[in-house]
Design a protein around this motif. Structure first.
Motif, mmCIF file in Angstrom:
data_model
loop_
_atom_site.group_PDB
_atom_site.id
_atom_site.type_symbol
_atom_site.label_atom_id
_atom_site.label_comp_id
_atom_site.label_asym_id
_atom_site.label_seq_id
_atom_site.Cartn_x
_atom_site.Cartn_y
_atom_site.Cartn_z
ATOM 1 N N THR A 156 -12.055 15.158 3.980
ATOM 2 C CA THR A 156 -12.971 16.238 3.628
ATOM 3 C C THR A 156 -12.690 17.514 4.415
ATOM 4 O O THR A 156 -12.987 18.616 3.950
ATOM 5 C CB THR A 156 -14.435 15.813 3.857
ATOM 6 O OG1 THR A 156 -14.581 15.359 5.212
ATOM 7 C CG2 THR A 156 -14.819 14.702 2.904
ATOM 8 N N GLN A 157 -12.114 17.375 5.604
ATOM 9 C CA GLN A 157 -11.699 18.530 6.400
ATOM 10 C C GLN A 157 -10.190 18.464 6.638
ATOM 11 O O GLN A 157 -9.693 18.688 7.720
ATOM 12 C CB GLN A 157 -12.452 18.567 7.727
ATOM 13 C CG GLN A 157 -13.953 18.695 7.580
ATOM 14 C CD GLN A 157 -14.665 18.658 8.919
ATOM 15 O OE1 GLN A 157 -14.290 19.343 9.867
ATOM 16 N NE2 GLN A 157 -15.706 17.846 9.006
ATOM 17 N N ASP A 158 -9.481 18.148 5.548
ATOM 18 C CA ASP A 158 -8.037 17.936 5.622
ATOM 19 C C ASP A 158 -7.745 16.855 6.668
ATOM 20 O O ASP A 158 -8.488 15.903 6.778
ATOM 21 C CB ASP A 158 -7.315 19.253 5.904
ATOM 22 C CG ASP A 158 -7.562 20.273 4.796
ATOM 23 O OD1 ASP A 158 -7.335 19.921 3.628
ATOM 24 O OD2 ASP A 158 -8.021 21.389 5.093
ATOM 25 N N CYS A 159 -6.715 17.027 7.451
ATOM 26 C CA CYS A 159 -6.313 15.960 8.371
ATOM 27 C C CYS A 159 -7.211 15.861 9.606
ATOM 28 O O CYS A 159 -7.143 14.868 10.333
ATOM 29 C CB CYS A 159 -4.865 16.168 8.818
ATOM 30 S SG CYS A 159 -3.691 16.230 7.445
ATOM 31 N N MET A 160 -8.051 16.857 9.840
ATOM 32 C CA MET A 160 -8.897 16.842 11.033
ATOM 33 C C MET A 160 -10.033 15.836 10.926
ATOM 34 O O MET A 160 -10.652 15.487 11.933
ATOM 35 C CB MET A 160 -9.457 18.240 11.296
ATOM 36 C CG MET A 160 -8.405 19.266 11.650
ATOM 37 S SD MET A 160 -7.293 18.710 12.982
ATOM 38 C CE MET A 160 -8.461 18.519 14.320
ATOM 39 N N SER A 161 -10.340 15.356 9.729
ATOM 40 C CA SER A 161 -11.432 14.393 9.574
ATOM 41 C C SER A 161 -10.924 12.955 9.472
ATOM 42 O O SER A 161 -11.679 12.061 9.086
ATOM 43 C CB SER A 161 -12.276 14.749 8.354
ATOM 44 O OG SER A 161 -11.475 14.930 7.202
ATOM 45 N N ALA A 177 0.852 -1.193 0.000
ATOM 46 C CA ALA A 177 0.000 0.000 0.000
ATOM 47 C C ALA A 177 0.883 1.235 0.000
ATOM 48 O O ALA A 177 2.093 1.162 0.264
ATOM 49 C CB ALA A 177 -0.919 0.000 1.222
ATOM 50 N N VAL A 178 0.271 2.369 -0.305
ATOM 51 C CA VAL A 178 1.013 3.628 -0.345
ATOM 52 C C VAL A 178 0.114 4.752 0.146
ATOM 53 O O VAL A 178 -1.099 4.734 -0.069
ATOM 54 C CB VAL A 178 1.521 3.931 -1.778
ATOM 55 C CG1 VAL A 178 0.370 4.093 -2.744
ATOM 56 C CG2 VAL A 178 2.425 5.160 -1.799
ATOM 57 N N ALA A 179 0.723 5.718 0.839
ATOM 58 C CA ALA A 179 0.023 6.936 1.244
ATOM 59 C C ALA A 179 0.831 8.125 0.746
ATOM 60 O O ALA A 179 2.041 8.196 0.989
ATOM 61 C CB ALA A 179 -0.125 6.999 2.763
ATOM 62 N N MET A 180 0.179 9.026 0.032
ATOM 63 C CA MET A 180 0.813 10.249 -0.451
ATOM 64 C C MET A 180 0.358 11.388 0.443
ATOM 65 O O MET A 180 -0.809 11.773 0.437
ATOM 66 C CB MET A 180 0.452 10.489 -1.910
ATOM 67 C CG MET A 180 0.883 9.338 -2.804
ATOM 68 S SD MET A 180 0.561 9.635 -4.557
ATOM 69 C CE MET A 180 1.790 10.882 -4.894
ATOM 70 N N LEU A 181 1.272 11.907 1.238
ATOM 71 C CA LEU A 181 0.935 12.876 2.264
ATOM 72 C C LEU A 181 1.011 14.303 1.738
ATOM 73 O O LEU A 181 1.959 14.675 1.054
ATOM 74 C CB LEU A 181 1.881 12.746 3.458
ATOM 75 C CG LEU A 181 2.049 11.360 4.092
ATOM 76 C CD1 LEU A 181 2.919 11.466 5.339
ATOM 77 C CD2 LEU A 181 0.717 10.738 4.420
ATOM 78 N N SER A 182 0.023 15.096 2.089
ATOM 79 C CA SER A 182 0.053 16.525 1.817
ATOM 80 C C SER A 182 -0.833 17.210 2.836
ATOM 81 O O SER A 182 -1.623 16.568 3.525
ATOM 82 C CB SER A 182 -0.418 16.841 0.387
ATOM 83 O OG SER A 182 -1.759 16.432 0.204
ATOM 84 N N GLY A 183 -0.680 18.523 2.954
ATOM 85 C CA GLY A 183 -1.470 19.272 3.924
ATOM 86 C C GLY A 183 -1.614 20.704 3.477
ATOM 87 O O GLY A 183 -1.333 21.055 2.321
ATOM 88 N N LEU A 184 -2.010 21.547 4.400
ATOM 89 C CA LEU A 184 -2.198 22.947 4.074
ATOM 90 C C LEU A 184 -0.870 23.675 3.921
ATOM 91 O O LEU A 184 -0.784 24.704 3.263
ATOM 92 C CB LEU A 184 -3.045 23.622 5.157
ATOM 93 C CG LEU A 184 -4.486 23.110 5.287
ATOM 94 C CD1 LEU A 184 -5.192 23.809 6.427
ATOM 95 C CD2 LEU A 184 -5.244 23.333 3.985
#
Length: 268
Positions: free
Chosen positions: A132-137, A83-90
């Protein structure tokens, strides 16, 4: 915990002649931590068995002047999932983290995250794949057994507790970890989050210590999606991003600019 267990990495590499093959093989074979190298010029593929991180191997290949893209990962046992996760944020934090199930009870976590402040940063699998609410959701730490927060080598820990990754002075954290509780098939569809501060592994005096490790705000996150094992990825064009393998090398690994439309990112 950090690991030197070997894995097999399959790269697409731009090669046109035998001198290309010799350059790539010569560079890789003399590198400590590389156990074997197979090069197929006609398919422009390189298979490396190594205890180095994917970023390190890719850097070695591209140091010969050829571009490379990781196409698949595998272990010594039959395919148990990747599996892979591509991380990004504000902010400016972005990265790619890969998961490979080496055996029924050992999971390899291989990644690089850029844009961090130098020092330790908590890394956790969260229960929800909801951005849907960036990392807070993303929900709380993945904790199917209702345990208290702890370190990755503790018995009393959330399954999603992966400890800390260390960012250098350049803001990059490169890591290769092995975990005994995480299972690829359990975390696909959930999310991975990197935090602003150090995880105290449940050993601190702060009220959040035994809940989150008091590791600060969520900096960047990504949904954990199934990825290709060895020889399972014949794609030359990513339908979700609309870019070729080689165009992909010229774009950010995650976040703004990854796609022409700047819509939410997806993995190849």
């Amino acid at each position: 915990m950090e690991t030197d267990r070997a894995a097999k990495l399959e790269f697409a590499v731009q090669m046109t002649c035998e001198s290309c093959v010799n350059a790539v093989k010569g560079t890789l074979e003399k590198q400590p931590g590389v156990h074997s190298v197979q090069v197929d010029l006609s398919r422009e593929e390189v298979l490396v068995e190594t205890s180095l991180s994917t970023q390190e191997v890719q850097g070695l290949i591209e140091g010969t002047g050829r571009r490379a893209v990781l196409k698949g990962m595998g272990g010594s046992e039959p395919d148990l999932g990747a599996a892979v996760a591509m991380l990004s944020g504000l902010g400016r934090v972005q990265g790619v983290v890969r998961f490979l199930q080496l055996s029924e009870d050992r999971c390899l976590i291989d990644g690089a995250i850029d844009g961090l402040e130098p020092g330790a940063h908590g890394l956790h699998v969260h229960e929800l794949g909801d951005l849907t609410q960036d990392c807070m959701s993303c929900g709380e730490h993945y904790n199917p057994f209702g345990k208290q927060h702890g370190g990755p080598e503790d018995t009393e820990r959330h399954v999603g507790d992966l400890g800390n990754v260390q960012a250098g002075s350049d803001g990059r954290a490169t890591f290769r970890l092995e975990d005994s509780q995480l299972k690829v098939w359990d975390v696909i569809g959930r999310s991975l989050v990197v935090d602003s501060g150090e995880d105290d592994l449940g050993r601190g005096n702060h009220p959040l210590s035994r809940q989150t490790g008091n590791s600060g705000q969520r900096l960047a996150c990504g949904i954990i999606a199934r990825s290709a094992g060895l020889f399972q990825n014949p794609k030359q064009i990513c339908a979700c991003d609309g870019v070729t393998l080689w165009e992909e090398r010229d774009r950010p690994i995650a976040g703004k600019g990854r796609r022409v439309t700047d819509a939410p990112t997806a993995n190849l």
